[in-house]
Design an enzyme around this catalytic site. Structure first.
Site, PDB file in Angstrom:
ATOM      1  CG  ASP A 377      -1.659   1.354   1.514  1.00  0.00           C
ATOM      2  OD1 ASP A 377      -2.270   1.675   0.494  1.00  0.00           O
ATOM      3  OD2 ASP A 377      -1.410   1.768   2.783  1.00  0.00           O
ATOM      4  NE  ARG A 378       0.685   7.572  -2.835  1.00  0.00           N
ATOM      5  CZ  ARG A 378       0.345   8.433  -3.615  1.00  0.00           C
ATOM      6  NH1 ARG A 378       0.383   8.525  -4.571  1.00  0.00           N
ATOM      7  NH2 ARG A 378      -0.440   9.366  -2.779  1.00  0.00           N
ATOM      8  CG  ASP A 379      -1.371   7.535   0.222  1.00  0.00           C
ATOM      9  OD1 ASP A 379       0.086   7.944  -0.299  1.00  0.00           O
ATOM     10  OD2 ASP A 379      -2.087   7.604  -0.604  1.00  0.00           O
ATOM     11  CG  ASP A 385      -2.664   8.740   4.707  1.00  0.00           C
ATOM     12  OD1 ASP A 385      -2.714   9.239   3.464  1.00  0.00           O
ATOM     13  OD2 ASP A 385      -3.554   8.207   5.342  1.00  0.00           O
ATOM     14  CE1 TYR A 388      -9.167  11.848  -0.816  1.00  0.00           C
ATOM     15  CE2 TYR A 388     -10.004  13.790   0.762  1.00  0.00           C
ATOM     16  CZ  TYR A 388      -9.828  12.405  -0.029  1.00  0.00           C
ATOM     17  OH  TYR A 388     -11.046  11.889   0.606  1.00  0.00           O
ATOM     18  CB  CYS A 454      -7.985   2.031  -7.461  1.00  0.00           C
ATOM     19  SG  CYS A 454     -10.065   2.404  -7.562  1.00  0.00           S
ATOM     20  CG  HIS A 456     -12.664   3.829 -10.411  1.00  0.00           C
ATOM     21  ND1 HIS A 456     -11.817   2.676 -10.663  1.00  0.00           N
ATOM     22  CD2 HIS A 456     -12.754   4.169 -11.663  1.00  0.00           C
ATOM     23  CE1 HIS A 456     -11.436   2.455 -11.531  1.00  0.00           C
ATOM     24  NE2 HIS A 456     -12.057   3.343 -12.338  1.00  0.00           N
ATOM     25  CB  CYS A 462     -14.131   0.376  -9.871  1.00  0.00           C
ATOM     26  SG  CYS A 462     -13.003   0.664  -8.203  1.00  0.00           S
ATOM     27  CE  LYS A 466      -5.152  -0.279  -1.510  1.00  0.00           C
ATOM     28  NZ  LYS A 466      -4.050   0.068  -0.987  1.00  0.00           N
TER      29      LYS A 466
HETATM   30 MG   LIG Z   1      -2.740   3.006   3.559  1.00  0.00          MG
HETATM   31 ZN   LIG Z   2     -10.951   1.468  -9.267  1.00  0.00          ZN
END
Ligand SMILES: [Mg+2]
Ligand SMILES: [Zn+2]
Length: 638
Positions: A377-379, A385, A388, A454, A456, A462, A466
């Site tokens: 996972d990135r953030d 984190d 946005y 993602c 969305h 979608c 996740k």
């Molecule tokens: Mg995270």
């Molecule tokens: Zn998506």
């Protein structure tokens, strides 16, 4: 030729034989082990083990899950190319290290393990008892951990011992079968240890029947032909089933007779008399032979037939078992009495354990094996984190992220990112802004083999956002690794759920923002990223698995041929053989970062990367975490 470096791993429950073993090992000649790891697996450790003073000796607390779990703790803590497992009740001769070194020297890379020979001294002048013959069975047993050396890289590749085996039975053969499944070879060496016959209670042959449950697990994992492959004798279970069934039939008949009030003359069941089928049989035979009109009702006649035939069958089977155990033995009255009593108990106990195993392991599947690729996972996982975030200048790696990625890249394990970026759908960010932030992440943390993002929103339905599995599945496909050989590392429950939905493994690295229930529900939890990636790659993942860092350990698969599963990743593992094995080494050629990023060639963090000292997240990041959840009734903040 320089002798191979090896560690010795000895799980123990504190048997007094351990001290003799260590004394013998210390006094032996030949290249000494780099370290002797005694895994103290006693259930309640109040006093330390009484062990000889030896600088090479280290006692490690065991997990208390049986010898398989203890040995896993041991080999993971070992840092040598070879790990020699000894049981705590063997005695190595004075030349054991020298002969071990000779056994291991020059073994081709395709050989994953070398088995030592086991000598079981039997009493002179009399025939061995049933228990002594049982112990002597170790002599011919394949791959017994009484003395078995494995390449550490092979243990890494197959994930070590399966900790669902809780007792010292079949866990060693099952590991060997997985080694063979991976296309590796196992050989017999020339070294030899002595395995004395331990004192045992007269009841030991009955308690040993618990192994019938373990046999079920081996069969579930390796199919019906596992005995043939493991060289395990067929055993007497089919006969035990027949004897137990006959006994049950006799009991049922006798019970029916008793319920119908039919006369059941015979000897009264006094104290000391064997109750059950033999008494019932005597009763039934007595009734049948008394010439009474026993066929008053058909049900009673059926019951008499059942009692007599079942009872005779049970008697014959039990007598055969007892005879088979008495005749090769010393034939003393004590041994004969022990055999008679235990032979009555063994068939039903064996069948009961078999049934227990069938129930307990009814859904047992092969463990997924260690990760061939790791997806982050990135953030909140790789970088702090910042909700946005569209500003590359705000990207700050989480402490330990670079070290964890470097550790993986140094072993040729592909790495990817799976990240929800709903800010795009919400109109807060453009895809270009997200791409710039991702590029900055690569500047700071090095290249990733795949990025899956993602864009969305929670309401878009979608399949990639996740906790849905789309991102994970796409990353696995892009890397050419089966999803079940990927492990996802993330900081919230949606990461774990996405992994689960994709059939992948998962490790949670909690932050201040991680909810307690998410920690409780995670399949595995690690305190930091380096611990998480080690857990992933050195699997099998275990909720209680601990991470013991070692200064230097060989690259997984460094000296092994490629297997069939996850070919591309395995090939990468093999290519890693050419790389330096230092955990802090930069992957040669892999780190070719964009100009000006200043990725150092040694270790540590890139220059210009300001990290908050000690803590993961700075205060004040409790702002919206819109990408926490899938927004499908999870009550999240999204
Ligand atoms: Mg995270
Ligand atoms: Zn998506």
């Amino acid at each position: 030729m320089t002798p191979v470096a090896y560690s010795v791993v000895i799980p123990t429950v504190g048997r007094p034989s351990l001290g003799r073993l260590l004394d013998a090992l210390r006094a032996a000649s030949g290249p000494p082990p780099q370290i002797v790891l005694v895994i103290d697996d006693r259930p309640a450790v109040s006093v330390p083990l009484d062990l000889p003073a030896w600088s090479r000796l280290e006692v490690v607390p065991g997990p208390g899950r049986g010898p398989a779990g203890a040995r896993n703790v041991g080999w993971r803590a070992a840092a040598t190319a070879w790990v020699a497992f000894l049981d705590d009740d063997v005695l190595p001769p004075a030349d054991w290290p020298a002969r071990l070194a000779a056994d291991l020297a020059g073994l081709p890379p395709s050989v994953a393990g070398s088995q030592g020979r086991v000598r079981v001294p039997l009493p002179a002048g009399r025939r061995p008892t049933d228990w002594e013959r049982c112990t002597a069975g170790l002599v011919g047993a394949r791959w017994a951990t009484a003395d078995m050396a494995y390449r550490r890289s092979a243990l890494v590749r197959v994930g070590g011992f399966d900790e669902r085996f809780r007792r010292a039975y079949r866990e060693d053969a099952e590991l060997a079968l997985r080694m063979l499944d991976a296309g590796l070879d196992l050989v017999r060496g020339e070294r030899e240890v002595t395995h004395p016959v331990r004192p045992a209670s007269w009841w030991v042959s009955v308690t040993a029947q618990a192994g019938n449950a373990d046999d079920v697990l081996v069969r579930k994992l390796h199919g019906w032909r596992w005995r043939e492959r493991a060289g395990a004798p067929a055993g007497r279970l089919p006969r035990h089933v027949a004897v137990a069934a006959a006994g049950l039939l006799a009991l049922a008949g006798a019970a029916r007779l008793a319920a119908s009030g039919a006369p059941a003359p015979g000897l009264p069941a006094g104290p000391g008399r064997e109750p059950g089928p033999s008494a019932a049989l005597a009763a039934a035979v007595g009734a049948g032979g008394s010439g009474r009109p026993g066929a008053r009702r058909p049900a009673t006649r059926w019951a008499r037939v059942a009692t007599v035939t079942g009872g005779l069958g049970w008697l014959a089977g039990t007598a055969e078992l007892a005879a088979a155990r008495i005749i090769p033995g010393p034939r003393t009255p004590a041994e004969a009495a022990t055999m008679l009593v235990t032979s009555v108990a063994i068939p039903p106990v064996a069948v009961a354990h078999r049934l227990r195993g069938e129930v307990r392991h009814r859904r047992a599947r092969a463990l997924p094996g260690p990760a061939l690729a790791v997806l982050f996972d990135r953030d909140g996982t790789l970088v702090r984190d910042v909700p946005y975030n569209g500003d590359p200048d705000l990207v700050r790696p989480v402490p330990g992220a670079l070290a964890a990625l470097t550790w993986l890249r140094g072993r040729g394990v592909p790495v990817g990112v799976v990240t929800n970026q709903s800010a795009v759908a919400r109109g807060y960010l453009t895809r270009e802004q997200v791409d710039r932030v991702n590029a900055r992440v690569e500047e700071l943390l090095g290249p990733f083999d795949t990025w899956q993002s993602c864009p969305h929103g929670p309401g878009d339905g979608c399949g990639c956002r996740k906790p849905r599995p789309g991102l994970v599945l796409s990353a696995a496909a892009a890397l050419g690794v089966p999803a079940h050989r990927c492990v996802v590392i993330g900081d919230i429950g949606a990461d774990m759920d996405a992994a689960r939905a994709a059939g992948s493994g998962a490790v949670l690295v909690p932050t201040e923002a991680t909810r307690r229930e998410e920690v409780a529900a995670a399949p595995a939890v690690a305190p930091d990223l380096l611990a998480a990636v080690r857990l992933a790659v050195e699997g099998p993942l275990s909720r209680t698995g601990r991470d013991r860092r070692t200064a230097a350990d060989p690259a997984p698969g460094a000296d092994l041929p490629a297997g069939a599963d996850g070919r591309s990743a395995v090939e990468q593992l093999d290519r890693a053989a050419d790389l330096p094995a230092r955990p802090d080494a930069q992957p040669g050629g892999a780190a070719d970062p964009p100009a000006g990023t200043g990725l150092p060639s040694g270790t540590g963090l890139p220059s210009g990367t300001e990290l908050p000292s000690g803590t993961g997240l700075p205060s004040g990041t409790e702002a919206p975490r819109a990408d926490r959840r899938g927004g499908r009734g999870t009550g999240g903040t999204g």
